[in-house]
Design an enzyme around this catalytic site. Sequence first.
Site: not given
Ligand code: CP
Length: 303
Positions: A53, A130
């Site tokens: 992210t 998210h």
């Molecule tokens: N998909 C996702 O949120 O991955 P990260 O935690 O690496 O950002």
Amino acid sequence: MIKGKSLVSITDFSKEEMLRIIELAADFEANPNQPLLQGHVIASLFFEPSTRTRLSFETAINRLGARVIGFSDVNATSTTKGETLKDTIIMVSNYADLIVMRHPLEGAARYASEQSRVPIVNAGDGANQHPSQTLLDMFSIYKTQGTLQNLKIAMVGDLKYGRTVHSLIQAMSHFSPTFYFVAPDELKMPQEYKTFLDQKGIEYHEYTDMNDVLPDADILYMTRVQKERFADLIEYEKVKNTYVLKNSMLEGTKDNLRILHPLPRVNEIAYDVDQNPKAYYFKQAENGVYTRMAIIASILGVK
Ligand code: CP
């Protein structure tokens, strides 16, 4: 109208606004170097660890020609001296044109949006939402299926703490899906999301065996058991390896099936799946750059 809006929950965007982001993401994928934001400064505040992210947002910002300020280690900030989230956000919103923020507390992004002079993009708040992940998931689903409408979507793993599945069911509810929820009893989809689907008349079914849903699914959305959300690690140990997708399990699945995962994976997808043409999770993560370019450009009103 997306310009000037915060993106805290996926429900902040209408169906038309989500479709506009997907359309723009395709445009940015075709032409990723569009320096539309020269002279802008964007803050990237990660109070919780991230690989995809943060790096895909920062890649998106760089490709748009803006500059990034921020932090990826909260221990290097004045939060450790006792500075509140409110004060941090007021400060940073005096420096930057937009703030991307990940925080471990549910509701932190909404609170930040109420304090900030500039739009907030929620990069994940606890087990809650998210939304930029959801938009890249939708872009990935659209690219692989050619439609968002009437799809059979199986979600497997940690449906209790997995914020990506919470946002995704809300977004996909605009497109008449059927959901298959596969989880151990301890990690079932929370009632509030099932009530949401009931109110919208969306069909869903609950299972404990992943094999029951594989033959019928168009999208298999695997998730990691969210170790960091467990108060008791003994409980985590009990459920952490409940589901492991292996390549042999994909025999007899539909040709159009694609396997998504927000990543990182731990054990839930065996490495032998990676070579299967139905594995889409690394391309999905790449789609995050184009989708996040679309989100930022839309909020800052340059697209
Ligand atoms: N998909 C996702 O949120 O991955 P990260 O935690 O690496 O950002």
